[in-house]
Design a protein around this motif. Structure first.
Motif, PDB file in Angstrom:
ATOM      1  N   ARG A  37       0.560  -1.377   0.155  1.00 52.61           N
ATOM      2  CA  ARG A  37       0.461  -0.146  -0.294  1.00 52.61           C
ATOM      3  C   ARG A  37       0.820   1.102   0.397  1.00 52.61           C
ATOM      4  NH1 ARG A  37      -4.948  -1.790  -1.062  1.00 52.61           N
ATOM      5  NH2 ARG A  37      -5.529  -3.094   0.161  1.00 52.61           N
ATOM      6  N   GLU A  38       2.260   1.461  -0.472  1.00 53.53           N
ATOM      7  CA  GLU A  38       2.782   1.730  -0.223  1.00 53.53           C
ATOM      8  C   GLU A  38       2.737   3.288  -0.880  1.00 53.53           C
ATOM      9  OE1 GLU A  38       5.373  -1.684   0.899  1.00 53.53           O
ATOM     10  OE2 GLU A  38       3.690  -1.244  -0.951  1.00 53.53           O
ATOM     11  N   GLN A  39       1.466   3.162  -1.867  1.00 49.22           N
ATOM     12  CA  GLN A  39       1.701   3.932  -3.230  1.00 49.22           C
ATOM     13  C   GLN A  39       0.395   4.687  -2.240  1.00 49.22           C
ATOM     14  OE1 GLN A  39      -0.819   2.128  -6.371  1.00 49.22           O
ATOM     15  NE2 GLN A  39       1.712   0.973  -7.396  1.00 49.22           N
ATOM     16  N   SER A  40      -0.186   5.005  -1.220  1.00 44.46           N
ATOM     17  CA  SER A  40      -0.669   5.667  -0.172  1.00 44.46           C
ATOM     18  C   SER A  40      -0.627   7.097  -0.059  1.00 44.46           C
ATOM     19  CB  SER A  40      -1.583   5.052   1.139  1.00 44.46           C
ATOM     20  OG  SER A  40      -2.078   4.088   0.209  1.00 44.46           O
ATOM     21  N   ALA A  41       0.663   7.232  -0.499  1.00 44.01           N
ATOM     22  CA  ALA A  41       2.138   8.069   0.075  1.00 44.01           C
ATOM     23  C   ALA A  41       2.290   9.647  -1.117  1.00 44.01           C
ATOM     24  CB  ALA A  41       3.364   7.541   0.850  1.00 44.01           C
TER      25      ALA A  41
END
Length: 274
Positions: A37-41
């Motif tokens: 879920r790193e793209q949430s950054a």
């Protein structure tokens, strides 16, 4: 909603890189999100890029996409959707966002916009001659009770008059923006009443209490139980606590209905056919 596009290639830098401090911050921010879920950054990273360079460049969008393993178009969609991201160069010392929603408009936002047109540039997002100032009209920024207001960077300046806004713009233009205290520009604390608090003040002086009118000595005090203090006294059956409702005492309700000439048929049960 207006179409938002990236700035022309003539003003786009060739590359982008976070500063050493911001790169460490970005790495720590990405780690806050679960694996996968790193793209949430993406939004906080775009905001940090804007704070570093003043606006979001194409190179910044592509660099952040590479950091997060995202397609360029996905990051571009985020940057063009949210109006908080500036897609063209803005004033290097101040970009004044004037709230033009109804509460601020009723309290003089039009005069603030006229000042920006005169003081900075005739059109929104147009830089002044030195490239240090720009402005735009925005939607509600949540300080309606202190209208009218503007936002510069992350700070809001409220309860403005054209004269006070002009002083603030001059301070930022001179590089002294940090000297201006954010928040209300009148004598109030946050959203408290102008002129100070009107409730929850210090206890009333004893001599003032003594001067109040007192009860006549022959007047008898009436004691009312707290539970009944606000209950009205009427003769209506609906407020008579002695009468029970059909839901709680059907037999008693049937007797009352029979006396008053009403039907005693219980419609909640199926009726026999005759």
């Amino acid at each position: 909603m207006s179409v938002r596009r990236l700035a022309e290639d003539t003003v786009q830098p060739a590359s982008f890189a976070f500063s050493k401090e911001n790169a460490a911050w970005a790495k720590a921010t990405i780690k806050k999100y679960p694996q996968g879920r790193e793209q949430s950054a993406v939004i906080p990273l775009l905001m940090r890029a804007q704070e570093q360079d003043g606006w979001v460049t194409r190179a910044a969008i592509e660099a952040i996409a590479d950091m997060l393993g995202m397609a360029y178009i996905r990051v571009l969609e985020v940057a063009t959707f949210y109006t908080q991201f500036q897609l063209k160069p803005v004033g290097t010392r101040a970009h004044v966002q004037v709230c033009g929603t109804t509460p601020c408009m009723l309290r003089g936002a039009e005069d603030l916009i006229k000042l920006c047109k005169k003081k900075i540039a005739p059109e929104p997002f147009e830089l002044n001659q030195s490239g240090t100032l720009s402005w735009e009209e925005v939607e509600c920024q949540g300080a309606c009770v202190n209208a009218p207001m503007v936002m510069i960077f992350k700070d809001s300046y409220e309860d403005l008059t054209p004269e006070r806004l002009e002083e603030i713009i001059d301070a930022f233009e001179a590089g002294r923006g940090a000297e201006i205290e954010p928040g209300p520009q009148v004598e109030r604390i946050y959203s408290a009443p102008i002129g100070g608090l009107t409730s929850l003040n210090a206890p009333e002086p004893a001599e003032k209490k003594a001067g109040r009118a007192r009860k006549a000595p022959d007047e008898k005090a009436i004691s009312v139980p707290p539970a009944n203090a606000a209950k009205p006294k009427t003769a209506a059956d609906v407020t008579n606590p002695a009468l029970k409702t059909p839901a709680t005492a059907k037999k008693e309700a049937a007797k009352i209905a029979k006396v008053e000439g009403e039907t005693t048929v219980d419609k909640s049960k199926p009726q026999k056919k005759r």
